[in-house]
Scaffold this motif. Sequence first.
Motif, PDB file in Angstrom:
ATOM      1  N   THR A  67       0.888  -1.285  -0.109  1.00  0.00           N
ATOM      2  CA  THR A  67      -0.034  -0.010  -0.020  1.00  0.00           C
ATOM      3  C   THR A  67       0.623   1.431  -0.171  1.00  0.00           C
ATOM      4  N   HIS A  68       2.005   1.252   0.397  1.00  0.00           N
ATOM      5  CA  HIS A  68       2.935   2.313   0.417  1.00  0.00           C
ATOM      6  C   HIS A  68       4.438   1.760   0.418  1.00  0.00           C
ATOM      7  N   LEU A  69       5.272   2.803   0.184  1.00  0.00           N
ATOM      8  CA  LEU A  69       6.873   2.637   0.098  1.00  0.00           C
ATOM      9  C   LEU A  69       7.485   3.517   0.978  1.00  0.00           C
ATOM     10  N   TYR A  70       8.356   3.065   1.682  1.00  0.00           N
ATOM     11  CA  TYR A  70       9.186   3.764   2.493  1.00  0.00           C
ATOM     12  C   TYR A  70      10.613   4.308   2.091  1.00  0.00           C
ATOM     13  N   LYS A  71      11.236   5.257   2.364  1.00  0.00           N
ATOM     14  CA  LYS A  71      12.527   5.637   1.774  1.00  0.00           C
ATOM     15  C   LYS A  71      13.218   6.553   3.022  1.00  0.00           C
ATOM     16  N   VAL A  72      14.390   5.878   3.363  1.00  0.00           N
ATOM     17  CA  VAL A  72      15.146   6.369   4.383  1.00  0.00           C
ATOM     18  C   VAL A  72      16.576   7.176   3.798  1.00  0.00           C
ATOM     19  N   ILE A  73      16.558   8.270   3.849  1.00  0.00           N
ATOM     20  CA  ILE A  73      17.908   8.823   3.194  1.00  0.00           C
ATOM     21  C   ILE A  73      19.096   9.575   4.289  1.00  0.00           C
ATOM     22  N   LEU A  74      20.113   9.070   4.122  1.00  0.00           N
ATOM     23  CA  LEU A  74      21.259   9.616   5.218  1.00  0.00           C
ATOM     24  C   LEU A  74      22.194  10.301   4.235  1.00  0.00           C
ATOM     25  N   VAL A  75      22.684  11.527   4.476  1.00  0.00           N
ATOM     26  CA  VAL A  75      23.664  12.064   3.754  1.00  0.00           C
ATOM     27  C   VAL A  75      24.798  12.682   4.792  1.00  0.00           C
ATOM     28  N   ARG A  76      25.966  12.796   4.017  1.00  0.00           N
ATOM     29  CA  ARG A  76      27.187  13.617   4.688  1.00  0.00           C
ATOM     30  C   ARG A  76      27.825  14.219   3.734  1.00  0.00           C
ATOM     31  N   LYS A  77      28.276  15.460   4.056  1.00  0.00           N
ATOM     32  CA  LYS A  77      29.075  16.245   3.304  1.00  0.00           C
ATOM     33  C   LYS A  77      30.585  16.012   2.774  1.00  0.00           C
ATOM     34  N   ASP A  78      31.293  15.374   3.927  1.00  0.00           N
ATOM     35  CA  ASP A  78      32.739  15.023   3.457  1.00  0.00           C
ATOM     36  C   ASP A  78      32.677  13.695   4.213  1.00  0.00           C
ATOM     37  N   PRO A  79      33.920  12.812   3.392  1.00  0.00           N
ATOM     38  CA  PRO A  79      33.993  11.348   3.821  1.00  0.00           C
ATOM     39  C   PRO A  79      34.500  11.315   5.422  1.00  0.00           C
ATOM     40  N   SER A  80      35.248  12.444   5.769  1.00  0.00           N
ATOM     41  CA  SER A  80      35.938  12.258   6.837  1.00  0.00           C
ATOM     42  C   SER A  80      35.022  12.829   8.136  1.00  0.00           C
ATOM     43  N   ALA A  81      33.674  13.115   7.624  1.00  0.00           N
ATOM     44  CA  ALA A  81      32.822  13.854   8.646  1.00  0.00           C
ATOM     45  C   ALA A  81      31.673  12.787   9.163  1.00  0.00           C
ATOM     46  N   GLU A  82      30.994  13.134  10.044  1.00  0.00           N
ATOM     47  CA  GLU A  82      29.877  12.291  10.547  1.00  0.00           C
ATOM     48  C   GLU A  82      28.699  12.658   9.798  1.00  0.00           C
ATOM     49  N   PRO A  83      27.573  11.541   9.304  1.00  0.00           N
ATOM     50  CA  PRO A  83      26.596  11.827   8.878  1.00  0.00           C
ATOM     51  C   PRO A  83      25.756  13.214   9.322  1.00  0.00           C
ATOM     52  N   LEU A  84      25.366  13.867   8.219  1.00  0.00           N
ATOM     53  CA  LEU A  84      25.056  15.192   8.573  1.00  0.00           C
ATOM     54  C   LEU A  84      23.431  15.493   8.717  1.00  0.00           C
ATOM     55  N   ALA A  85      22.707  14.765   8.065  1.00  0.00           N
ATOM     56  CA  ALA A  85      21.012  14.810   7.915  1.00  0.00           C
ATOM     57  C   ALA A  85      20.465  13.614   7.441  1.00  0.00           C
ATOM     58  N   LEU A  86      19.272  13.470   7.890  1.00  0.00           N
ATOM     59  CA  LEU A  86      18.500  12.281   7.559  1.00  0.00           C
ATOM     60  C   LEU A  86      17.083  12.529   7.360  1.00  0.00           C
ATOM     61  N   GLY A  87      16.466  12.110   6.368  1.00  0.00           N
ATOM     62  CA  GLY A  87      15.125  12.145   6.055  1.00  0.00           C
ATOM     63  C   GLY A  87      14.294  10.672   5.857  1.00  0.00           C
ATOM     64  N   ALA A  88      13.099  10.489   6.235  1.00  0.00           N
ATOM     65  CA  ALA A  88      12.454   9.335   6.360  1.00  0.00           C
ATOM     66  C   ALA A  88      10.767   9.763   5.607  1.00  0.00           C
ATOM     67  N   PHE A  89      10.660   9.117   4.621  1.00  0.00           N
ATOM     68  CA  PHE A  89       9.459   9.304   3.949  1.00  0.00           C
ATOM     69  C   PHE A  89       8.563   8.078   3.770  1.00  0.00           C
ATOM     70  N   ILE A  90       7.222   8.027   3.862  1.00  0.00           N
ATOM     71  CA  ILE A  90       6.253   6.931   3.500  1.00  0.00           C
ATOM     72  C   ILE A  90       5.298   7.574   2.496  1.00  0.00           C
ATOM     73  N   VAL A  91       5.620   7.050   1.368  1.00  0.00           N
ATOM     74  CA  VAL A  91       4.683   7.362   0.013  1.00  0.00           C
ATOM     75  C   VAL A  91       3.458   6.675  -0.228  1.00  0.00           C
ATOM     76  N   PRO A  92       2.427   7.092  -0.401  1.00  0.00           N
ATOM     77  CA  PRO A  92       1.065   6.052  -0.771  1.00  0.00           C
ATOM     78  C   PRO A  92       1.565   5.212  -2.241  1.00  0.00           C
ATOM     79  N   ASN A  93       0.997   3.872  -2.596  1.00  0.00           N
ATOM     80  CA  ASN A  93       1.348   3.389  -3.910  1.00  0.00           C
ATOM     81  C   ASN A  93      -0.064   3.716  -4.413  1.00  0.00           C
ATOM     82  N   ALA A  94      -0.091   5.001  -4.964  1.00  0.00           N
ATOM     83  CA  ALA A  94      -1.400   5.708  -5.661  1.00  0.00           C
ATOM     84  C   ALA A  94      -0.969   6.570  -6.524  1.00  0.00           C
ATOM     85  N   PRO A  95      -1.728   7.053  -7.493  1.00  0.00           N
ATOM     86  CA  PRO A  95      -1.275   8.276  -8.412  1.00  0.00           C
ATOM     87  C   PRO A  95      -1.537   9.436  -7.401  1.00  0.00           C
ATOM     88  N   ILE A  96      -0.292  10.108  -7.553  1.00  0.00           N
ATOM     89  CA  ILE A  96      -0.135  11.440  -6.840  1.00  0.00           C
ATOM     90  C   ILE A  96       0.312  12.547  -7.649  1.00  0.00           C
TER      91      ILE A  96
END
Length: 317
Positions: A179-208
Motif C-alpha cells: 500500500t505504501h513505500l518507505y525511503k530513508v535517506i542519510l547524507v554527509r558532506k565529507d567522507p571524513s565527517a559524521e553523517p549530517l542529515a536524515l530524512g524518512a518518507f512514506i509514500v502511498p502506492n497511488a497516483p499523486i
Amino acid sequence: MASRIRLVRFFGGFVCGVTVSTGACIAAVKLYMPEHRPEEHVHEKVSAAQRLIELYGLPLTGAETRSYTNHILSYDQTRRTPKWVAEHLSNEKLLGKNQWQRHFISRISSHRIMKIIQASGTDIYFLLPRLEMYCRELTERFSDVWVISGPLTLPQVYQDGKKMVSYQLIGKDDVAVPTHLYKVILVRKDPSAEPLALGAFIVPNAPISFEHHLKEYQVSLTDLQRMSGLTFFPKIEKAEGLKNLCLVDSCELMDFKRFTLYITSRKVVSAKTLAKLEKMMSDLEEAGITPDNYLAKLYHEKKQELLKKESPQNQVG
C-alpha cells in the motif's frame, strides 16, 4: 528473588505456627523451600533443552541479507518482495555517465520494488520515480548518500472505525503489492565527517499529482521504525543529533515539465520502431512541452538509427 523469599517465609511461618514439633516445622520448611541448584547445572539443562529443540533446525525465513553489485537487500519470502533495499550513492559512481544513464541507474537497485509499485497505472503520476531521481541529485550536493527503500502494507480505517489490512496480489507467484513505500535517506558532506542529515518518507502506492510536495510525506524515523519493525542505521550512536534533510536540503522534486522530458528521453532510447518514436514526440508536443537540447539530440540519433534499420535494403525477404 525477593518475592520468592517472602513466599517461603509466609509458608514457613504458617506451617511452623500450626506444627507441634520442631522437626515437623523443619520438614515443612524444606517442603516449600526450592531445591538449591547451582547456576552451572541449570545452564547445562537449558542448553541441552535448546539443543534438542534445534536438533533438526529452526524455521528459515528466507530474509537473510543478499548482496549484489550495487545494492544489498533482505527478501520477504511470503510476499515475494524485498523487505528493504540498501544502496550507497556518490557523484563518483555516477560520474562520466550521460543524463539518461544516470537516471536509468537510479532505478536499478530498487527495480523489484518499482515494478511492484507500478503494478497499475503509468509511473508519471507516481511520486516514487521523482523521489528516486531526487536521491541521485543529492550526490551533486553531498559526497555520500545512503538510501534504504522498502514496501509497507499499512491498515486502512473503514467507516465502522475498524482497521483492516488488505493488498493486491499480482503474477503467477502472487507477489504482494504494498500500500505504501518507505525511503530513508542519510547524507554527509565529507567522507571524513559524521553523517549530517536524515530524512524518512512514506509514500502511498497511488497516483499523486505534481501539486503535492515531498515534505507532505515526511515522517519521523521513530514512527517509520515502529511501522516497519526495522531499525535503520543502527551504528549511528546519536541519531537524534542528525539534522532534518528537508531543512538542510530543499526536498524539492522535479516539476511536471522536467519529469516529462526525462520520461520521454527514456522512452526515446528504448524505441523499437520509427512509428513509436514519432508518437512519443507527438505526445510531447500535445502536452505543450518543447524538447530540450538533450532530448532533441537523442531523438535525432534514434531516428537515424531506426531509419537505417527500417530501410528497404535492410529488410529481409
